[in-house]
Design a protein around this motif. Structure first.
Motif, PDB file in Angstrom:
ATOM      1  N   GLY A   1     -19.605  93.458 131.097  1.00 34.88           N
ATOM      2  CA  GLY A   1     -20.178  94.198 130.229  1.00 34.88           C
ATOM      3  C   GLY A   1     -21.635  93.863 130.011  1.00 34.88           C
ATOM      4  N   TYR A   2     -22.432  93.122 131.031  1.00 35.07           N
ATOM      5  CA  TYR A   2     -23.914  92.752 131.015  1.00 35.07           C
ATOM      6  C   TYR A   2     -24.825  94.018 131.176  1.00 35.07           C
ATOM      7  CZ  TYR A   2     -28.427  90.807 131.649  1.00 35.07           C
ATOM      8  OH  TYR A   2     -29.581  90.394 131.583  1.00 35.07           O
ATOM      9  N   ASN A   3     -25.378  94.393 130.184  1.00 36.10           N
ATOM     10  CA  ASN A   3     -26.071  95.748 130.472  1.00 36.10           C
ATOM     11  C   ASN A   3     -27.593  95.680 129.810  1.00 36.10           C
ATOM     12  OD1 ASN A   3     -25.612  95.536 127.714  1.00 36.10           O
ATOM     13  ND2 ASN A   3     -25.188  97.340 127.121  1.00 36.10           N
ATOM     14  N   TRP A   4     -28.013  94.566 129.787  1.00 36.49           N
ATOM     15  CA  TRP A   4     -29.444  94.366 129.342  1.00 36.49           C
ATOM     16  C   TRP A   4     -30.435  94.788 130.683  1.00 36.49           C
ATOM     17  CZ3 TRP A   4     -30.910  89.552 126.255  1.00 36.49           C
ATOM     18  CH2 TRP A   4     -30.081  89.451 125.281  1.00 36.49           C
ATOM     19  N   GLU A   5     -31.452  95.440 130.060  1.00 38.71           N
ATOM     20  CA  GLU A   5     -32.552  95.984 131.140  1.00 38.71           C
ATOM     21  C   GLU A   5     -32.970  94.857 131.999  1.00 38.71           C
ATOM     22  OE1 GLU A   5     -36.689  97.561 130.735  1.00 38.71           O
ATOM     23  OE2 GLU A   5     -35.064  99.156 130.221  1.00 38.71           O
TER      24      GLU A   5
ATOM     25  N   ASN B   1     -26.810  98.220 136.264  1.00 39.51           N
ATOM     26  CA  ASN B   1     -25.158  98.135 135.971  1.00 39.51           C
ATOM     27  C   ASN B   1     -24.465  99.455 136.048  1.00 39.51           C
ATOM     28  OD1 ASN B   1     -24.934  95.634 136.577  1.00 39.51           O
ATOM     29  ND2 ASN B   1     -25.540  94.881 134.359  1.00 39.51           N
ATOM     30  N   GLU B   2     -25.072 100.603 135.602  1.00 42.63           N
ATOM     31  CA  GLU B   2     -24.481 101.696 135.390  1.00 42.63           C
ATOM     32  C   GLU B   2     -24.413 102.491 136.588  1.00 42.63           C
ATOM     33  OE1 GLU B   2     -28.094 104.267 133.645  1.00 42.63           O
ATOM     34  OE2 GLU B   2     -27.253 103.083 132.451  1.00 42.63           O
TER      35      GLU B   2
ATOM     36  N   ASP C   1     -31.370  99.359 133.211  1.00 41.86           N
ATOM     37  CA  ASP C   1     -30.185  98.674 133.292  1.00 41.86           C
ATOM     38  C   ASP C   1     -29.267  99.241 134.682  1.00 41.86           C
ATOM     39  OD1 ASP C   1     -27.369  97.801 133.059  1.00 41.86           O
ATOM     40  OD2 ASP C   1     -27.107  99.125 131.504  1.00 41.86           O
TER      41      ASP C   1
ATOM     42  N   LYS D   1     -21.606  92.170 135.552  1.00 43.91           N
ATOM     43  CA  LYS D   1     -21.352  93.646 135.363  1.00 43.91           C
ATOM     44  C   LYS D   1     -19.957  94.011 134.993  1.00 43.91           C
ATOM     45  CE  LYS D   1     -22.039  97.818 138.138  1.00 43.91           C
ATOM     46  NZ  LYS D   1     -22.458  98.321 139.517  1.00 43.91           N
TER      47      LYS D   1
ATOM     48  N   CYS E   1     -26.444  96.389 140.953  1.00 44.09           N
ATOM     49  CA  CYS E   1     -26.232  95.585 139.708  1.00 44.09           C
ATOM     50  C   CYS E   1     -27.400  94.709 139.351  1.00 44.09           C
ATOM     51  CB  CYS E   1     -25.147  94.912 139.807  1.00 44.09           C
ATOM     52  SG  CYS E   1     -25.104  93.416 141.105  1.00 44.09           S
ATOM     53  N   SER E   2     -27.777  94.624 138.023  1.00 46.89           N
ATOM     54  CA  SER E   2     -29.014  94.047 137.515  1.00 46.89           C
ATOM     55  C   SER E   2     -28.939  92.656 138.252  1.00 46.89           C
ATOM     56  CB  SER E   2     -28.822  93.899 136.193  1.00 46.89           C
ATOM     57  OG  SER E   2     -28.918  95.256 135.517  1.00 46.89           O
TER      58      SER E   2
END
Length: 128
Positions: free
Chosen positions: A19-23, A45-46, A43, A16, A51-52
């Motif tokens: 910058g990992y932001n994949w669904e 992580n926002e 996603d 996270k 967190c994913s």
């Protein structure tokens, strides 16, 4: 859900931050009662408190597609191993003639998933 298919909570937090932001269908979240894994695709992580919970294969693909970092795991049986499977993991940055680095060699990690998680953490901590 099999836990060995997913990165650990600690690794998910590091991803996270990198910058990992994949669904992801699954996510980790902490409440006053402990750590939970839930399933709703998006996603995560926002969200500050979540967190994913990415699968190892998703993170490996993210590293390859988004960062140009390739991971290769190779099982082998040394001459005097007494039927033990040993592992080597390699990391390569870029697809061209850049060198590969061996980042793990041994038998104390028993499964493919353990070696892949170790290698992903190495990449996060040492390269990203």
């Amino acid at each position: 859900m099999k836990n060995e298919e997913f990165v650990t909570f600690e690794t998910a937090i590091k991803l996270k931050k990198k910058g990992y932001n994949w669904e992801s269908r699954d996510y980790y979240w902490i409440s006053n009662k402990g750590l939970y894994v839930s399933r709703i695709p998006r996603d995560w992580n926002e969200d500050v408190e979540k967190c994913s919970a990415a699968r190892l294969s998703e993170v490996e693909k993210w590293l390859r597609d988004e960062k140009g970092i390739y991971i290769c795991l190779v099982p082998y049986e040394p001459y005097d191993s007494q039927d033990k499977i040993f592992w080597r993991s390699y990391v390569k940055i870029g697809a061209n003639d850049s060198p590969c680095s061996c980042v793990y060699y041994g038998d104390n990690l028993k499964s493919f998933e353990e070696v892949l998680l170790f290698t992903i953490n190495y990449v996060i901590d040492s390269i990203l």
